[in-house]
Design an enzyme around this catalytic site. Structure first.
Site, mmCIF file in Angstrom:
data_model
loop_
_atom_site.group_PDB
_atom_site.id
_atom_site.type_symbol
_atom_site.label_atom_id
_atom_site.label_comp_id
_atom_site.label_asym_id
_atom_site.label_seq_id
_atom_site.Cartn_x
_atom_site.Cartn_y
_atom_site.Cartn_z
ATOM 1 C CD GLU A 24 10.999 15.817 64.097
ATOM 2 O OE1 GLU A 24 10.115 14.951 64.257
ATOM 3 O OE2 GLU A 24 11.510 16.073 62.988
ATOM 4 C CB SER A 54 13.610 20.626 59.986
ATOM 5 O OG SER A 54 14.571 20.745 58.947
ATOM 6 C CD GLU A 55 12.408 14.533 60.271
ATOM 7 O OE1 GLU A 55 11.656 14.316 61.247
ATOM 8 O OE2 GLU A 55 12.061 15.227 59.287
ATOM 9 C CD GLN A 77 8.486 12.128 66.857
ATOM 10 O OE1 GLN A 77 7.599 12.216 65.994
ATOM 11 N NE2 GLN A 77 8.641 13.013 67.816
ATOM 12 C CG PHE A 78 8.673 6.870 64.086
ATOM 13 C CD1 PHE A 78 8.310 5.636 64.606
ATOM 14 C CD2 PHE A 78 8.053 8.010 64.579
ATOM 15 C CE1 PHE A 78 7.341 5.538 65.586
ATOM 16 C CE2 PHE A 78 7.086 7.922 65.561
ATOM 17 C CZ PHE A 78 6.733 6.677 66.079
ATOM 18 C CG ASP A 80 9.335 4.585 59.041
ATOM 19 O OD1 ASP A 80 9.748 4.361 60.206
ATOM 20 O OD2 ASP A 80 8.743 3.744 58.361
ATOM 21 C CE1 TYR A 81 7.539 9.720 60.486
ATOM 22 C CE2 TYR A 81 8.158 10.893 62.472
ATOM 23 C CZ TYR A 81 7.215 10.210 61.739
ATOM 24 O OH TYR A 81 5.959 10.016 62.253
ATOM 25 N N PRO A 84 14.566 12.781 54.511
ATOM 26 C CG PRO A 84 12.746 14.114 55.099
ATOM 27 C CD PRO A 84 13.299 12.729 55.272
ATOM 28 C CG HIS A 124 4.761 5.881 62.066
ATOM 29 N ND1 HIS A 124 3.787 6.167 61.146
ATOM 30 C CD2 HIS A 124 4.960 7.014 62.772
ATOM 31 C CE1 HIS A 124 3.388 7.429 61.298
ATOM 32 N NE2 HIS A 124 4.089 7.963 62.274
#
Length: 332
Positions: A24, A54-55, A77-78, A80-81, A84, A124
């Site tokens: 992303e 969309s991870e 990106q982080f 925490d993402y 998924p 984050h």
């Protein structure tokens, strides 16, 4: 550290025509932290490109590319993402070599910024390294400085198996302590800001001694390396500081050698205490150094709470907390 990570990408995209970089905002924008800035312009949008938010799509595509012969290096990106995408990481990337009896592998790198320091709150700022370290088939890396960041990322990209590459956000632009936005230990104090041009590797699975000492061993990684070094200054105690660099594979030999020498150990990490990676380190040390230990192993960690947005600088282990535990470790 940002410049070192960017340079590692640049070097490897020159050397490895099958390397593709995506995620992303990593293409035109250069990533939210600018770790891929300029790569799309230099190498083209077919080798460095943006993806939908969309991870699971990012990691799933990377697994397919890796199995087909490409060498993807993707950015979540982080950290925490990444949830998924966790099924793709665990059920596909980590198992591909084993489940195919060696017919396929997944030579891919998954980069993720980890930890706090930007007041990003619960979505984050997490430190999920123990989740990855638990998964057989993954390698898990967390550098503490620019020199290692470049060398370890190059080694990760060249590895034939999936590597989760965790980048402490607090170190992107320099190390900070657990109390104030100020440098703890200047990079130049141990030449860790001196990043050579061109290609070099830092081997996966090899720890290093950041400070030699004889009174107690501090075992740590990432941001906490600098907090530990500051704690030795604050306490005035002759502590040896071990920077793991790689969690999996783990350099058990370096840890055991140091603890057998000092007879005492303090483990430091930013993640929560319960089931944190420090528990595994403690078990390894207990199994191999039991008769050398003079006092119980101590751990300094984040709190066992959801990530506290408003209190993150209290949540972090700081030099004061670490220094207190060092002193306690010296009590016979």
């Amino acid at each position: 550290m940002i410049e070192a990570i960017r340079d590692a990408h640049d070097v490897m995209m020159e050397r490895e025509p099958n390397l593709v970089v995506f995620g992303e905002d990593v293409g035109f924008f250069g990533g939210v932290f600018r770790c891929t800035k300029g790569l799309q312009k230099k190498f083209g949008s077919h080798r460095c490109f943006d993806t939908p938010i969309s991870e699971n799509g990012i990691v799933g595509a990377a697994v397919g590319m890796a199995a087909y012969g490409l060498r993807p290096c993707v950015e979540i990106q982080f950290s925490d993402y990444m949830y998924p995408a966790f099924d793709q990481i665990v059920s596909e990337a980590a198992r591909l070599r084993y489940r195919s009896a060696g017919d396929f592998s997944a030579p891919m790198t998954i980069r993720m910024p980890v930890g706090g320091g930007i007041y990003g709150g619960q979505t984050h700022s997490q430190s999920p390294e123990s989740l990855f370290a638990h998964v057989c088939g993954l390698k898990t890396v967390m550098p503490s400085n620019p020199y290692d960041s470049k060398g370890l990322l190059i080694a990760a990209i060249e590895d034939e198996d999936p590597v989760v590459f965790l980048e402490p956000k607090r170190l992107y632009n320099g190390p900070f302590d657990g109390h104030h936005d100020r440098p703890v230990v200047p990079w130049s104090s141990h030449a860790l800001s001196e990043v050579p041009d061109g290609y070099y590797r830092v081997p996966l699975g090899k720890a290093t001694v950041r400070r030699e000492g004889g009174a107690v061993t501090i075992v740590t990684y990432g941001t906490m390396v600098h907090v530990a070094l500051a704690a030795t200054q604050e306490s005035g105690i002759d502590a040896e500081v071990i920077d793991l660099r790689s969690l999996v594979p783990l350099d058990e030999e370096a840890i055991i050698e140091s603890v057998r020498k000092t007879g005492r150990c303090v483990i430091v990490h930013e993640a929560t205490r319960i089931c944190g990676f420090g528990a595994e380190l403690s078990a390894v040390i207990q199994e191999s150094c039991f008769y050398h230990l003079k006092t119980p192993i101590r751990r300094v960690t984040g709190w066992d709470t959801p990530y506290p947005h408003a209190f993150e600088w209290q949540y972090f282990p700081g030099p004061g907390r670490v220094a207190d535990e060092i002193r306690l470790a010296l009590e016979d």
